[in-house]
Scaffold this active site. Sequence first.
Site, PDB file in Angstrom:
ATOM      1  N   ARG A 123     -30.731  46.995  -2.302  1.00 33.69           N
ATOM      2  CA  ARG A 123     -29.822  47.444  -1.249  1.00 33.69           C
ATOM      3  C   ARG A 123     -29.698  48.959  -1.305  1.00 33.69           C
ATOM      4  O   ARG A 123     -29.405  49.519  -2.368  1.00 33.69           O
ATOM      5  CB  ARG A 123     -28.453  46.780  -1.452  1.00 33.69           C
ATOM      6  CG  ARG A 123     -27.843  46.303  -0.159  1.00 33.69           C
ATOM      7  CD  ARG A 123     -26.841  45.237  -0.427  1.00 33.69           C
ATOM      8  NE  ARG A 123     -25.646  45.811  -1.018  1.00 33.69           N
ATOM      9  CZ  ARG A 123     -24.434  45.706  -0.474  1.00 33.69           C
ATOM     10  NH1 ARG A 123     -24.274  45.044   0.642  1.00 33.69           N
ATOM     11  NH2 ARG A 123     -23.390  46.215  -1.061  1.00 33.69           N
ATOM     12  N   THR A 127     -27.030  53.020   3.367  1.00 34.99           N
ATOM     13  CA  THR A 127     -27.037  52.162   4.563  1.00 34.99           C
ATOM     14  C   THR A 127     -26.569  50.744   4.265  1.00 34.99           C
ATOM     15  O   THR A 127     -26.226  49.999   5.175  1.00 34.99           O
ATOM     16  CB  THR A 127     -28.458  52.054   5.151  1.00 34.99           C
ATOM     17  OG1 THR A 127     -29.282  51.379   4.188  1.00 34.99           O
ATOM     18  CG2 THR A 127     -29.052  53.406   5.465  1.00 34.99           C
ATOM     19  N   ASP A 221     -23.465  38.094 -12.711  1.00 35.17           N
ATOM     20  CA  ASP A 221     -24.722  38.761 -12.342  1.00 35.17           C
ATOM     21  C   ASP A 221     -25.868  38.091 -13.093  1.00 35.17           C
ATOM     22  O   ASP A 221     -26.027  38.266 -14.306  1.00 35.17           O
ATOM     23  CB  ASP A 221     -24.664  40.253 -12.676  1.00 35.17           C
ATOM     24  CG  ASP A 221     -25.854  40.990 -12.080  1.00 35.17           C
ATOM     25  OD1 ASP A 221     -27.015  40.621 -12.381  1.00 35.17           O
ATOM     26  OD2 ASP A 221     -25.629  41.919 -11.287  1.00 35.17           O
ATOM     27  N   ASP A 224     -28.505  40.455 -14.923  1.00 35.36           N
ATOM     28  CA  ASP A 224     -27.953  41.088 -16.132  1.00 35.36           C
ATOM     29  C   ASP A 224     -27.821  40.089 -17.267  1.00 35.36           C
ATOM     30  O   ASP A 224     -28.131  40.393 -18.419  1.00 35.36           O
ATOM     31  CB  ASP A 224     -26.578  41.691 -15.834  1.00 35.36           C
ATOM     32  CG  ASP A 224     -26.676  43.079 -15.239  1.00 35.36           C
ATOM     33  OD1 ASP A 224     -27.770  43.673 -15.288  1.00 35.36           O
ATOM     34  OD2 ASP A 224     -25.658  43.568 -14.721  1.00 35.36           O
TER      35      ASP A 224
HETATM   36  N1  URA Z   1     -26.087  38.277  -7.343  1.00 31.71           N
HETATM   37  C1  URA Z   1     -25.694  37.764  -8.533  1.00 31.71           C
HETATM   38  O1  URA Z   1     -26.313  38.012  -9.566  1.00 31.71           O
HETATM   39  N2  URA Z   1     -24.599  36.967  -8.545  1.00 31.71           N
HETATM   40  C2  URA Z   1     -23.876  36.672  -7.447  1.00 31.71           C
HETATM   41  O2  URA Z   1     -22.887  35.933  -7.527  1.00 31.71           O
HETATM   42  C3  URA Z   1     -24.292  37.225  -6.213  1.00 31.71           C
HETATM   43  C4  URA Z   1     -25.414  38.015  -6.183  1.00 31.71           C
END
Ligand code: URA
Length: 230
Positions: A123, A127, A221, A224
Amino acid sequence: MTSTTAATEETVSIEEYLGRNVHLLPQTHQLRALHTVIRDRNAAREDFVFYSERIIRLLIEAGLDLLPFEEHVVETPVGREYKGLRFAGKLCGVPIIRAGESMEGQLRTVVPGIRIGKILMQRDPVTKLPKLYYSKLPEDIAERHVLMLEPMLATGGTALAAISLLLDHGVKEENIVFVNFITVPEGIAAVCERFPKVRIVTSSIEERLNENAYMLPGIGDFGDRFFGTV
Ligand code: URA
């Protein structure tokens, strides 16, 4: 199934897509137990990786089952015919970097020698739109069935851009199977409304997105946690 988005309070219904565009893994006790381990915020990293990979393996097998097969007869060791099936076509896996690479290992284990393309979309911080940084796809990708690997389908922005890129390279929409770990109704609606021939395989449909576009109850995430960059 419906969901109310945090931002707009708009109700998203995905009933029409379930079982047609969207193939949800059977919600067995076994699968829920695997999800329980990895959704625990205190899960050790090795447990997160190990149990996620078990679910990814189920997703890959389910994705392969959506591909075309043709009749294939073999002779068994006791001299009888077995009227079986074999995959009819050419295949390619396309992980979306980075989180999608968490699924590549299981795909390579199940389909040794499979062609792998790569797409790096992120992303744009200004923008807020998905921006393509890198892609490398087999030259003959237009003739292949594609398993697109992306574990998180939240707003759908990255997935829509990645599917558009595959179509620009000549891949047929009906030849794309999107292998996804978890999603929300908003993500499903975004993909299925724009690309009604793409099929999505997922292991869980979450309630909704929060104001930061994380899924709820969710998993945090994924990239991660899987790659240990928390
Ligand atoms: N990306 C992720 O890693 N977790 C989410 O909940 C949404 C997007």
